[in-house]
Design a protein around this motif. Structure first.
Motif, short mmCIF file in Angstrom:
data_model
loop_
_atom_site.label_atom_id
_atom_site.label_comp_id
_atom_site.label_asym_id
_atom_site.label_seq_id
_atom_site.Cartn_x
_atom_site.Cartn_y
_atom_site.Cartn_z
N VAL A 44 0.83 -1.20 0.00
CA VAL A 44 0.00 0.00 0.00
C VAL A 44 0.87 1.25 0.00
O VAL A 44 0.63 2.19 -0.78
CB VAL A 44 -0.94 0.00 1.22
CG1 VAL A 44 -1.64 1.35 1.37
CG2 VAL A 44 -1.97 -1.11 1.10
N ILE A 45 1.88 1.29 0.86
CA ILE A 45 2.76 2.46 0.92
C ILE A 45 3.53 2.62 -0.38
O ILE A 45 3.68 3.73 -0.91
CB ILE A 45 3.73 2.34 2.12
CG1 ILE A 45 2.94 2.36 3.44
CG2 ILE A 45 4.74 3.47 2.10
CD1 ILE A 45 3.79 2.14 4.67
N GLY A 51 3.30 5.65 -7.21
CA GLY A 51 2.20 5.76 -8.18
C GLY A 51 1.98 4.49 -8.98
O GLY A 51 1.74 4.54 -10.19
N THR A 52 2.07 3.36 -8.31
CA THR A 52 1.89 2.06 -8.98
C THR A 52 0.74 1.30 -8.32
O THR A 52 0.97 0.44 -7.45
CB THR A 52 3.18 1.23 -8.91
OG1 THR A 52 3.60 1.15 -7.53
CG2 THR A 52 4.29 1.88 -9.73
N PRO A 53 -0.50 1.60 -8.69
CA PRO A 53 -1.67 0.95 -8.04
C PRO A 53 -1.73 -0.55 -8.27
O PRO A 53 -2.44 -1.24 -7.55
CB PRO A 53 -2.86 1.67 -8.69
CG PRO A 53 -2.33 2.22 -9.98
CD PRO A 53 -0.90 2.56 -9.72
N GLU A 54 -1.00 -1.06 -9.26
CA GLU A 54 -1.04 -2.50 -9.50
C GLU A 54 -0.46 -3.30 -8.34
O GLU A 54 -0.69 -4.52 -8.22
CB GLU A 54 -0.30 -2.85 -10.79
CG GLU A 54 1.17 -2.47 -10.83
CD GLU A 54 1.40 -1.06 -11.38
OE1 GLU A 54 2.56 -0.72 -11.69
OE2 GLU A 54 0.40 -0.30 -11.48
N THR A 56 -1.37 -3.13 -5.36
CA THR A 56 -2.45 -3.44 -4.41
C THR A 56 -3.57 -4.26 -5.04
O THR A 56 -4.67 -4.32 -4.50
CB THR A 56 -3.03 -2.13 -3.84
OG1 THR A 56 -3.54 -1.33 -4.92
CG2 THR A 56 -1.98 -1.35 -3.08
N VAL A 57 -3.29 -4.90 -6.17
CA VAL A 57 -4.33 -5.68 -6.86
C VAL A 57 -4.84 -6.82 -5.99
O VAL A 57 -6.05 -7.08 -5.91
CB VAL A 57 -3.77 -6.23 -8.20
CG1 VAL A 57 -4.76 -7.22 -8.81
CG2 VAL A 57 -3.50 -5.09 -9.17
N ASN A 58 -3.93 -7.50 -5.31
CA ASN A 58 -4.31 -8.65 -4.48
C ASN A 58 -4.56 -8.30 -3.02
O ASN A 58 -4.66 -9.19 -2.17
CB ASN A 58 -3.23 -9.73 -4.57
CG ASN A 58 -3.05 -10.27 -5.98
OD1 ASN A 58 -4.04 -10.43 -6.71
ND2 ASN A 58 -1.81 -10.55 -6.37
N VAL A 59 -4.64 -7.00 -2.73
CA VAL A 59 -4.86 -6.54 -1.36
C VAL A 59 -6.34 -6.28 -1.16
O VAL A 59 -7.03 -5.75 -2.05
CB VAL A 59 -4.04 -5.25 -1.07
CG1 VAL A 59 -4.35 -4.72 0.32
CG2 VAL A 59 -2.55 -5.54 -1.21
#
Length: 347
Positions: A44-45, A51-54, A56-59
């Motif tokens: 998450v941090i 700036g890489t939202p990918e 957190t895909v599995n979060v």
């Protein structure tokens, strides 16, 4: 060669403190009603920083909100306030040559709290969120001036009466705060909870304000650290060595009071951090302020963050952080005071 080894040891110690602080932040972020794995916290941090939202895909979808909007602002606020109060304690003790001096025992915290309480009671929104810190700073500076005037005789600050002056002024300010609580009506609960110290309402804007304040205060203190070492030898010695004692004292006192005021304005009164941490670090790194200042700032951040994590995630009910630090710091203050009295008895 010996100097190089000492510096290397100090850098290693500072590195260990920094790593401990980062580890404490990660562990604290995972503790609470919802237990979060440290790998999810790092994802998450990392997603926010780079700036890489990918990442957190599995979060779980609720975890980013809990970490970034609920826990991390509070955690960073606690760490920065601990660093700021410990930094102020080192400056006060170094300038005033009194081991009992810190923002709480000198009444500076009470002065800042009085000014902030005036802003809260009057519901001042002249400069939006900056009105409370501004009034807190004015209260802290006014208190510092009064305390120093009361303890100054023939142009010299009396270390023996300094703490007594702080206690007297603090008692008067506490009476003023009590009166404001009496006339506050429906706002009294807000003022009481705030005066006991709390990180519950921490925000990212407060984190950024604290970060800028603590960095400026630390850089200012480090710039004058060598002069502060010389000033510890006494006014006559520092003057003979070319140190502008009067001007440097004013600059550092204003800097420490400004840092204290911002901390109190955002989180309320949190006592004894500025007293405990400098003494603990002085035993480890020695009296050299060039080493003591950064070590105390990091140790203060770790100590207050651990204390807040205990109240937030370990205890069955959340105890105001100011109450917890007072319970820990009060006996510590008594021990230091007793040692000082014994030392004076043998002089």
């Amino acid at each position: 060669m010996m100097t190089y080894n000492v510096d290397k040891k100090n850098l290693l110690f500072i590195g260990c403190l920094t790593a401990t602080l980062l580890l404490t932040i990660i562990i604290s972020s995972g503790m609470g009603y919802m237990q979060i794995h440290w790998q999810d916290i790092l994802r998450v941090i990392g997603a926010q920083l780079f700036g890489t939202p990918e990442l957190t895909v599995n979060v779980e979808p609720s975890i980013p909100y809990v970490v970034m909007d609920v826990r991390l602002p509070r955690i960073l606020t606690a760490a920065l306030v601990g660093a700021g109060l410990a930094l102020s304690g080192v400056i006060y003790q170094g300038i005033l040559l009194n081991p009992l001096a810190d923002p709480y025992t000198l009444g500076i915290s009470s002065g800042a709290a009085f000014g902030a309480s005036v802003a809260l009671l009057a519901n001042l929104t002249i400069w939006s969120q900056f009105s409370t810190p501004l009034f807190a700073f004015v209260g802290a500076i006014a208190t510092l001036i009064i305390v120093m005037r009361l303890s100054t005789f023939n142009g010299q600050i009396s270390a023996q009466t300094l703490i007594l002056s702080g206690v007297i002024v603090g008692a008067i300010l506490s009476a003023g705060i009590s009166f404001m609580k009496y006339v506050a009506d429906e706002q009294v609960a807000i003022i009481i909870f705030w005066l006991m110290g709390s990180f519950a309402s921490s925000t990212w804007s407060g984190v950024f304000l604290l970060l800028v304040t603590v960095i400026i205060g630390l850089l200012m203190a480090l710039y004058f650290a060598r002069d502060l070492n010389i000033m510890s030898l006494g006014k006559r010695s520092s003057d003979s060595l070319g140190v502008e004692t009067a001007s440097i004292r004013k600059i550092l006192l204003l800097s420490a009071s400004f840092v204290t005021a911002i901390c109190v304005a955002l989180t309320g009164i949190i006592g004894f951090i500025g007293l405990i941490v400098p003494h603990l670090m002085r035993y480890i790194v020695g009296p050299d302020n060039r080493k003591l200042l950064p070590a105390s700032a990091l140790a203060g951040a770790i100590l207050l963050l651990i204390a807040d994590t205990i109240t937030r995630a370990v205890l069955p009910i959340e105890v105001p952080i100011g109450v917890l630090t007072a319970l820990i710091g009060g006996p510590f203050f008594c021990v230091i005071f007793r040692q000082k009295q014994k030392g004076r008895a043998y002089e």
